[in-house]
Scaffold this motif. Sequence first.
Motif, PDB file in Angstrom:
ATOM      1  N   ALA A  43       0.814  -1.212   0.000  1.00  0.00           N
ATOM      2  CA  ALA A  43       0.000   0.000   0.000  1.00  0.00           C
ATOM      3  C   ALA A  43       0.851   1.267   0.000  1.00  0.00           C
ATOM      4  CB  ALA A  43      -0.924  -0.004   1.209  1.00  0.00           C
ATOM      5  N   GLU A  66      -3.619  15.058  15.274  1.00  0.00           N
ATOM      6  CA  GLU A  66      -4.747  15.338  16.150  1.00  0.00           C
ATOM      7  C   GLU A  66      -5.803  16.171  15.421  1.00  0.00           C
ATOM      8  OE1 GLU A  66      -5.600  14.235  18.965  1.00  0.00           O
ATOM      9  OE2 GLU A  66      -7.195  15.648  19.490  1.00  0.00           O
ATOM     10  N   ARG A 122      -7.599  13.955  13.048  1.00  0.00           N
ATOM     11  CA  ARG A 122      -8.514  13.085  13.764  1.00  0.00           C
ATOM     12  C   ARG A 122      -9.772  13.870  14.132  1.00  0.00           C
ATOM     13  NH1 ARG A 122     -10.526  11.823  18.487  1.00  0.00           N
ATOM     14  NH2 ARG A 122      -9.660  13.721  19.372  1.00  0.00           N
ATOM     15  N   THR A 150     -13.487  12.911  12.951  1.00  0.00           N
ATOM     16  CA  THR A 150     -14.548  12.534  13.881  1.00  0.00           C
ATOM     17  C   THR A 150     -15.706  13.525  13.792  1.00  0.00           C
ATOM     18  OG1 THR A 150     -13.385  13.690  15.629  1.00  0.00           O
ATOM     19  CG2 THR A 150     -13.122  11.329  15.582  1.00  0.00           C
ATOM     20  N   LEU A 154     -16.715  14.989  11.109  1.00  0.00           N
ATOM     21  CA  LEU A 154     -17.476  14.591   9.922  1.00  0.00           C
ATOM     22  C   LEU A 154     -18.354  13.380  10.241  1.00  0.00           C
ATOM     23  CD1 LEU A 154     -17.841  14.904   6.783  1.00  0.00           C
ATOM     24  CD2 LEU A 154     -16.164  13.079   6.585  1.00  0.00           C
ATOM     25  N   ALA A 155     -17.752  12.357  10.885  1.00  0.00           N
ATOM     26  CA  ALA A 155     -18.500  11.146  11.206  1.00  0.00           C
ATOM     27  C   ALA A 155     -19.666  11.474  12.128  1.00  0.00           C
ATOM     28  CB  ALA A 155     -17.573  10.115  11.855  1.00  0.00           C
ATOM     29  N   ASN A 156     -19.409  12.374  13.062  1.00  0.00           N
ATOM     30  CA  ASN A 156     -20.433  12.760  14.014  1.00  0.00           C
ATOM     31  C   ASN A 156     -21.624  13.412  13.311  1.00  0.00           C
ATOM     32  OD1 ASN A 156     -21.720  13.351  16.371  1.00  0.00           O
ATOM     33  ND2 ASN A 156     -19.846  13.959  17.418  1.00  0.00           N
ATOM     34  N   ARG A 175     -22.461  13.175  10.180  1.00  0.00           N
ATOM     35  CA  ARG A 175     -23.156  12.231   9.309  1.00  0.00           C
ATOM     36  C   ARG A 175     -23.987  11.251  10.129  1.00  0.00           C
ATOM     37  NH1 ARG A 175     -20.858  12.528   3.878  1.00  0.00           N
ATOM     38  NH2 ARG A 175     -22.227  10.801   3.355  1.00  0.00           N
ATOM     39  N   ALA A 176     -23.480  10.844  11.306  1.00  0.00           N
ATOM     40  CA  ALA A 176     -24.229   9.896  12.131  1.00  0.00           C
ATOM     41  C   ALA A 176     -25.511  10.548  12.655  1.00  0.00           C
ATOM     42  CB  ALA A 176     -23.365   9.412  13.289  1.00  0.00           C
ATOM     43  N   ALA A 219     -27.148  12.971  11.209  1.00  0.00           N
ATOM     44  CA  ALA A 219     -28.056  13.096  10.072  1.00  0.00           C
ATOM     45  C   ALA A 219     -28.710  11.756   9.765  1.00  0.00           C
ATOM     46  CB  ALA A 219     -27.285  13.602   8.847  1.00  0.00           C
ATOM     47  N   HIS A 220     -27.911  10.677   9.870  1.00  0.00           N
ATOM     48  CA  HIS A 220     -28.413   9.338   9.573  1.00  0.00           C
ATOM     49  C   HIS A 220     -29.520   8.949  10.554  1.00  0.00           C
ATOM     50  CE1 HIS A 220     -28.145   5.030   8.549  1.00  0.00           C
ATOM     51  NE2 HIS A 220     -28.192   4.812   9.859  1.00  0.00           N
ATOM     52  N   ARG A 275     -32.572  10.890   9.814  1.00  0.00           N
ATOM     53  CA  ARG A 275     -33.230  10.448   8.592  1.00  0.00           C
ATOM     54  C   ARG A 275     -34.038   9.175   8.860  1.00  0.00           C
ATOM     55  NH1 ARG A 275     -31.621   7.092   4.495  1.00  0.00           N
ATOM     56  NH2 ARG A 275     -29.538   6.846   5.329  1.00  0.00           N
ATOM     57  N   LEU A 276     -33.415   8.212   9.539  1.00  0.00           N
ATOM     58  CA  LEU A 276     -34.125   6.964   9.830  1.00  0.00           C
ATOM     59  C   LEU A 276     -35.365   7.222  10.670  1.00  0.00           C
ATOM     60  CD1 LEU A 276     -31.505   4.137  10.417  1.00  0.00           C
ATOM     61  CD2 LEU A 276     -32.567   4.968   8.314  1.00  0.00           C
ATOM     62  N   PRO A 316     -14.222   7.664  19.229  1.00  0.00           N
ATOM     63  CA  PRO A 316     -13.697   7.755  17.867  1.00  0.00           C
ATOM     64  C   PRO A 316     -14.744   8.010  16.790  1.00  0.00           C
ATOM     65  CG  PRO A 316     -13.730   5.480  18.601  1.00  0.00           C
ATOM     66  CD  PRO A 316     -14.091   6.311  19.794  1.00  0.00           C
ATOM     67  N   GLN A 317     -16.016   7.975  17.128  1.00  0.00           N
ATOM     68  CA  GLN A 317     -17.094   8.227  16.158  1.00  0.00           C
ATOM     69  C   GLN A 317     -17.105   7.230  15.020  1.00  0.00           C
ATOM     70  OE1 GLN A 317     -19.311  10.418  17.049  1.00  0.00           O
ATOM     71  NE2 GLN A 317     -18.087  11.098  18.772  1.00  0.00           N
ATOM     72  N   GLN A 351     -18.937   4.649  15.191  1.00  0.00           N
ATOM     73  CA  GLN A 351     -20.360   4.311  15.208  1.00  0.00           C
ATOM     74  C   GLN A 351     -20.604   2.830  14.965  1.00  0.00           C
ATOM     75  OE1 GLN A 351     -22.041   6.767  16.212  1.00  0.00           O
ATOM     76  NE2 GLN A 351     -21.012   8.598  15.490  1.00  0.00           N
ATOM     77  N   PRO A 389     -24.029   3.648   9.444  1.00  0.00           N
ATOM     78  CA  PRO A 389     -24.417   4.676  10.408  1.00  0.00           C
ATOM     79  C   PRO A 389     -24.011   6.084  10.003  1.00  0.00           C
ATOM     80  CG  PRO A 389     -22.503   3.487  11.208  1.00  0.00           C
ATOM     81  CD  PRO A 389     -22.959   2.784   9.953  1.00  0.00           C
ATOM     82  N   VAL A 390     -23.103   6.206   9.023  1.00  0.00           N
ATOM     83  CA  VAL A 390     -22.670   7.553   8.633  1.00  0.00           C
ATOM     84  C   VAL A 390     -23.029   7.858   7.178  1.00  0.00           C
ATOM     85  CG1 VAL A 390     -20.837   7.768  10.341  1.00  0.00           C
ATOM     86  CG2 VAL A 390     -20.347   6.657   8.178  1.00  0.00           C
ATOM     87  N   ASP A 391     -23.978   7.116   6.630  1.00  0.00           N
ATOM     88  CA  ASP A 391     -24.412   7.328   5.245  1.00  0.00           C
ATOM     89  C   ASP A 391     -23.241   7.417   4.277  1.00  0.00           C
ATOM     90  OD1 ASP A 391     -27.013   7.245   5.951  1.00  0.00           O
ATOM     91  OD2 ASP A 391     -27.331   9.414   6.021  1.00  0.00           O
ATOM     92  N   SER A 411      -4.944   1.545  -0.239  1.00  0.00           N
ATOM     93  CA  SER A 411      -4.624   0.394  -1.083  1.00  0.00           C
ATOM     94  C   SER A 411      -5.679   0.289  -2.162  1.00  0.00           C
ATOM     95  CB  SER A 411      -4.593  -0.877  -0.241  1.00  0.00           C
ATOM     96  OG  SER A 411      -5.870  -1.149   0.273  1.00  0.00           O
TER      97      SER A 411
END
Lengths: 412, 161
Positions: free
Chosen positions: A55, A367, A370, A374, A376-378, A380-381, A383-384, A387-388, B41-42, B44, B119-121, B160
Amino acid sequence: MITRQPLPARLLHHRGVNSQWTIRTGDIVPAGAPIQRGERWQHAAATCVVAHCDADTARLDVIDDTPPGPEAPLDVNATSASDLLRRVHEAGIAGLGGGGYPTHLKLLTAARHGVHTLVINAMECEPGISCDAALSAEGGREIQQGINAVRRILAINTVTLAAASTMQVAMLDVDTRHIRENPSATDGAERYLLRDIFNVILTPGEYPVHHGFVVCNIGTLHAIGRAISGHVLTERVTTVFGDNRWLPIGLPLSELVRSDTARVGGRLSGHVVRVAGAMVDKTTNGIDTASTHMALPCIRCGRCDDACPEHLPVTGLLTFSAPPRVGTLERLGLANCVECGLCNPACPSDIDVLATLRDAKTTLIAERQRRSATALANTRATAHTHRLATQAEQREQRRRDRLARLRGATSD
Amino acid sequence: MSATVVMLSLVLLCAAALLLARRRWPDDDAPLVAEIDAVLPQTQCAQCGYPGCLPYARAIAEGAPLDLCPPGGTATHAKLVELLPDRAPGIAPQTPQPLIARIDEAHCIGCFLCVPACPVDAIIGAPKFMHTVLADACTGCALCLPPCPVDCISLRQPGSA
Ligand code: SF4
Ligand code: SF4
Ligand code: SF4
Ligand code: SF4
Ligand code: SF4
């Protein structure tokens, strides 16, 4: 006279940011063919067999040492700006002064902001490095071609040359010249160049393009010139123990250095690296022996604070660097350290302040990444989930409506 | 008379100080949950036994153990211990390698089952069309793997091919 390092038996490469390998283990790559595409192109310095490719790293065994033949040259005045830019991108040109930032991206950003002045940075001021001066003596034609290409790509009005007096730049066709005797170790940093020549002060986070300037290292312009005449970037000039040599990109450091560690870069701002597994890349402007000294404890004399051109509280940064306290370091302004290395010679205890700060900076950047990942993930979660929930509610509402309609129908 | 004035101003001063303190250090638990959530760490992935990071943060605030989040590894665990020093630290999980999902687009049948599972679409696609993963948004939680009827989703190292 720049000598040429013979090709080694083996070349090592790292995958660049936002780039993908075009090779697999077992492939045969002809000299000059791309081994990596995407943001940062890289080409094989010789005809090779890919001995290993995972990789992040690749190892190429050289099977034929004929240098890459040139592609068709471009005529700067008869080629469109976008074709010239594509050539710069696909020849793998990156900032050879030490930054390594892809040149086509720099030029694209400059084009987007609209710049009026190209500043040629020939201020090579790091003690122990003379590769640009050597290149200026032998590569005037290519440098001029590089200048012409950038002038055309960005529709530049003015070309300003900022050079140390060691450069042989008399024949370059430029609009204004600033020649400096014995530049000090930070005079070559973009922000200080603009301050000294144009009285433009960059605030932290600002770049020259925000004020209409694009600053290019003279070695990078040479590489652009070579790209225009059809040569992809597979070698660079590096000051090796005081002499200037053309080194193939990917040359293992063990071909040049016998000891376990070596200093890569200049005497002030260079890094000490482990030789095993390390290689010459596009940013390697100097290779020297690493001094092996023992550092004494910090006596808090504050000389590093006084030496810092960015007026950072260096003593404080050092205190909070091991182990790194990210929040405090951020507040003290670690991100503004320009890694000039002036704090090192100032220290009576011989502490490698710069190396410590660099490590802390790496942690800080990781950091920050990171944190943004996180965040972004937060988002999106959240929103998800929302939505559900909304969908379930709508389904339930429809069911109730249907039920009500059915009941209505039966009661009639 | 002057005694009354002094006492009255003292009372007012104290009241103001109390109000200020309340504003600076509010006494409800919501900020604690937010602080814990900021450390998680989110990913999810629900491996902690709660349906996501925020629910686990709420549970921790109410007394759940600190060592249930595998994706967070030692770093997250250390931060949780630092945040809640008077709790039993438990055993720090090992830090796993970061991974992201990839859909083998040649085999995807477009059943749409993976999309609501993420969980994060991070999966885009529509029924009967090929689906793909947004590499920047995927947290590598592996929740999309079980629903796929043709097993065409796998985890790989970021970068990768
Ligand atoms: S390396 Fe950083 S901290 Fe040291 S003198 Fe230069 S700017 Fe200041
Ligand atoms: S110069 Fe060296 S000894 Fe003095 S405060 Fe800085 S790090 Fe410490
Ligand atoms: S185990 Fe998964 S869902 Fe639970 S806190 Fe950790 S990352 Fe979040
Ligand atoms: S794509 Fe799969 S692995 Fe990635 S976040 Fe979504 S469910 Fe998790
Ligand atoms: S679950 Fe599998 S087959 Fe169905 S849409 Fe997702 S990837 Fe394609």
